[in-house]
Motif scaffolding. Sequence first.
Motif, mmCIF file in Angstrom:
data_model
loop_
_atom_site.group_PDB
_atom_site.id
_atom_site.type_symbol
_atom_site.label_atom_id
_atom_site.label_comp_id
_atom_site.label_asym_id
_atom_site.label_seq_id
_atom_site.Cartn_x
_atom_site.Cartn_y
_atom_site.Cartn_z
ATOM 1 N N LYS A 32 0.852 -1.214 -0.027
ATOM 2 C CA LYS A 32 0.049 0.067 -0.023
ATOM 3 C C LYS A 32 1.040 1.341 -0.040
ATOM 4 O O LYS A 32 1.847 1.309 0.670
ATOM 5 C CB LYS A 32 -0.906 -0.076 1.316
ATOM 6 N N ALA A 33 0.665 2.091 -0.828
ATOM 7 C CA ALA A 33 1.388 3.294 -1.071
ATOM 8 C C ALA A 33 1.231 4.285 0.311
ATOM 9 O O ALA A 33 -0.188 4.348 0.657
ATOM 10 C CB ALA A 33 1.053 4.364 -2.198
ATOM 11 N N GLN A 34 2.345 4.638 0.862
ATOM 12 C CA GLN A 34 2.306 5.605 1.992
ATOM 13 C C GLN A 34 2.327 7.121 1.693
ATOM 14 O O GLN A 34 2.167 8.029 2.522
ATOM 15 C CB GLN A 34 3.410 5.205 2.975
ATOM 16 N N GLU A 35 2.715 7.308 0.517
ATOM 17 C CA GLU A 35 3.114 8.736 0.032
ATOM 18 C C GLU A 35 2.774 8.543 -1.559
ATOM 19 O O GLU A 35 2.742 7.713 -2.098
ATOM 20 C CB GLU A 35 4.172 9.290 0.550
ATOM 21 N N PRO A 36 2.783 10.164 -1.925
ATOM 22 C CA PRO A 36 2.797 10.016 -3.522
ATOM 23 C C PRO A 36 4.011 9.584 -4.185
ATOM 24 O O PRO A 36 5.136 9.234 -3.308
ATOM 25 C CB PRO A 36 2.638 11.561 -3.797
ATOM 26 N N PRO A 37 4.177 9.285 -5.426
ATOM 27 C CA PRO A 37 5.493 8.731 -5.973
ATOM 28 C C PRO A 37 6.525 9.713 -5.941
ATOM 29 O O PRO A 37 6.268 10.942 -5.996
ATOM 30 C CB PRO A 37 5.000 8.569 -7.450
ATOM 31 N N LEU A 38 7.694 8.985 -5.330
ATOM 32 C CA LEU A 38 8.819 9.923 -5.017
ATOM 33 C C LEU A 38 9.873 10.051 -6.444
ATOM 34 O O LEU A 38 9.929 9.337 -7.006
ATOM 35 C CB LEU A 38 9.724 9.267 -3.898
ATOM 36 N N PRO A 39 10.353 11.297 -6.569
ATOM 37 C CA PRO A 39 11.258 11.434 -7.410
ATOM 38 C C PRO A 39 12.708 10.680 -7.133
ATOM 39 O O PRO A 39 12.467 10.035 -6.014
ATOM 40 C CB PRO A 39 11.768 12.938 -7.309
ATOM 41 N N VAL A 40 13.617 10.675 -8.005
ATOM 42 C CA VAL A 40 14.574 9.570 -7.828
ATOM 43 C C VAL A 40 15.870 10.252 -6.907
ATOM 44 O O VAL A 40 16.450 9.793 -6.523
ATOM 45 C CB VAL A 40 15.224 9.180 -9.143
ATOM 46 N N SER A 41 15.594 11.529 -6.859
ATOM 47 C CA SER A 41 16.524 12.234 -5.970
ATOM 48 C C SER A 41 16.860 11.752 -4.522
ATOM 49 O O SER A 41 15.809 11.566 -3.849
ATOM 50 C CB SER A 41 16.484 13.760 -6.055
ATOM 51 N N LYS A 42 18.070 11.828 -4.114
ATOM 52 C CA LYS A 42 18.147 11.519 -2.626
ATOM 53 C C LYS A 42 17.544 12.370 -1.578
ATOM 54 O O LYS A 42 17.001 11.933 -0.520
ATOM 55 C CB LYS A 42 19.738 11.569 -2.236
ATOM 56 N N ALA A 43 17.293 13.922 -1.971
ATOM 57 C CA ALA A 43 16.556 14.571 -1.117
ATOM 58 C C ALA A 43 15.294 14.188 -0.779
ATOM 59 O O ALA A 43 14.581 14.529 -0.108
ATOM 60 C CB ALA A 43 16.942 16.055 -1.719
ATOM 61 N N ALA A 44 14.725 13.851 -2.183
ATOM 62 C CA ALA A 44 13.190 13.434 -2.239
ATOM 63 C C ALA A 44 12.979 12.315 -1.471
ATOM 64 O O ALA A 44 12.182 12.199 -0.408
ATOM 65 C CB ALA A 44 12.714 13.548 -3.552
ATOM 66 N N ARG A 45 13.604 10.954 -1.548
ATOM 67 C CA ARG A 45 13.572 9.827 -0.926
ATOM 68 C C ARG A 45 13.945 9.877 0.244
ATOM 69 O O ARG A 45 13.255 9.113 1.040
ATOM 70 C CB ARG A 45 14.270 8.993 -1.915
ATOM 71 N N ASN A 46 14.882 10.853 0.818
ATOM 72 C CA ASN A 46 15.062 11.022 2.047
ATOM 73 C C ASN A 46 14.302 11.705 3.021
ATOM 74 O O ASN A 46 14.752 12.114 4.174
ATOM 75 C CB ASN A 46 16.667 11.100 2.405
ATOM 76 N N HIS A 47 13.239 12.559 2.334
ATOM 77 C CA HIS A 47 12.612 13.706 2.910
ATOM 78 C C HIS A 47 13.346 14.784 3.602
ATOM 79 O O HIS A 47 13.191 15.215 4.614
ATOM 80 C CB HIS A 47 11.665 13.061 3.937
ATOM 81 N N VAL A 48 14.478 15.056 2.883
ATOM 82 C CA VAL A 48 15.528 16.279 3.539
ATOM 83 C C VAL A 48 14.701 17.512 3.329
ATOM 84 O O VAL A 48 14.430 17.874 1.933
ATOM 85 C CB VAL A 48 16.751 16.211 2.590
ATOM 86 N N PRO A 49 14.615 18.366 4.260
ATOM 87 C CA PRO A 49 13.943 19.434 3.976
ATOM 88 C C PRO A 49 14.672 20.563 3.442
ATOM 89 O O PRO A 49 15.809 20.519 3.351
ATOM 90 C CB PRO A 49 13.886 20.076 5.774
ATOM 91 N N ASN A 50 13.996 21.278 2.347
ATOM 92 C CA ASN A 50 14.633 22.362 1.642
ATOM 93 C C ASN A 50 15.035 23.453 2.554
ATOM 94 O O ASN A 50 14.222 23.908 3.491
ATOM 95 C CB ASN A 50 13.511 22.891 0.845
ATOM 96 N N HIS A 51 16.328 23.893 2.512
ATOM 97 C CA HIS A 51 16.875 24.831 3.287
ATOM 98 C C HIS A 51 16.468 26.172 3.130
ATOM 99 O O HIS A 51 16.696 27.254 3.918
ATOM 100 C CB HIS A 51 18.322 24.755 3.483
ATOM 101 N N TYR A 52 15.869 26.464 1.932
ATOM 102 C CA TYR A 52 15.246 28.124 1.404
ATOM 103 C C TYR A 52 16.365 29.127 1.453
ATOM 104 O O TYR A 52 16.297 30.052 1.544
ATOM 105 C CB TYR A 52 14.143 28.253 2.244
#
Length: 336
Positions: free
Chosen positions: A28-48
């Motif tokens: 069962k999917a737990q979230e929308p499809p993830l991009p392939v980047s490490k930042a997206a897959r590891n849920h790294v916050p955008n530092h802005y």
Amino acid sequence: MATQEEMPQETPSRRNFQFDWEKHAPQKAQEPPLPVSKAARNHVPNHYVNSSFQHPKILAVRAAAANANGPVESAKIFGDASIDFAQDAATYPEGFPHFVRGRDSLREHITKRFTTRIAYYDGAMGTMIQKCKLEEEDFRGTRFVDASVLLKGNNDMLSLTKPDVIKNIYEQYLESGSDWIGTNTFSSTTIAQADYAMEGLAYELNYNGARLAREACDKFTAQDPSKPRFVMAAMGPTNRTASISPDVEDSSCRNCHFDELVEAYYEQTVALMDGGADALMIETIFDTLNAKAAVFAVNEYLEHTGIDVPLFISGTLVDLSGRTLSGQTGEAFYYS
């Protein structure tokens, strides 16, 4: 000869091998499809901290904007032309539903929000602008009083000449409960602005549109930190189509090309993020090839910066057939 229906269909059980993807039990999917980047897959916050991005292509976009005097003009409206929007980690309490830029992952926040309650996106910008009964002189302001073409109808220009009007519309939607505000940047690409001879203002239009929304969202988030508001950067389809000929007598004719679209969308992406956008929305797509060019440009920007920025895509079905202008059904649009 056996018909196709009579011929035995190949299935995993009839084959003497299995593909790797067939060996995994569906989950069962737990979230929308993830991009392939490490930042997206590891849920790294955008530092802005956008000033930290020094890729040559990003610097070239900013340099062109500086040559057009964009940052100077923006500073007249906002008091500065900052491109950094990180918040102190202690600005608001930790944990959902609170959100602090630079501390929390927007991807995680969106997933929790979308799975716990309905999230509201604002309504139409164009109709709200029409209600203001603005005239040609309002679109021109004092800065563009000598413009060689009529500017009325170029709604994105109001982020430069009537910023209070645009910010007021943002705030009206926020007061009515919107969680997300779409920026007044639907036509803020060099391609779309060419009709008004305003191509050189593309960065400034996007920056101002996003910055006005950033200020409005921050104002309402401060009033109720348990209901954070977000800036959704609007990226329209342009007024050109890359896959349909504008000439009925020449099906090979095109009035724009993929690389041209990518360049325009890349500049728009840089400016929207520099203006404080949280997420990107490629919207009102009628031509899938245009959308692919926008996605390519966004992914290129994400590769150059290494950050995770959620991307939404909105297609447009033009009639009762349920197809886009380029002929695809909603399902075909999704898969392509």
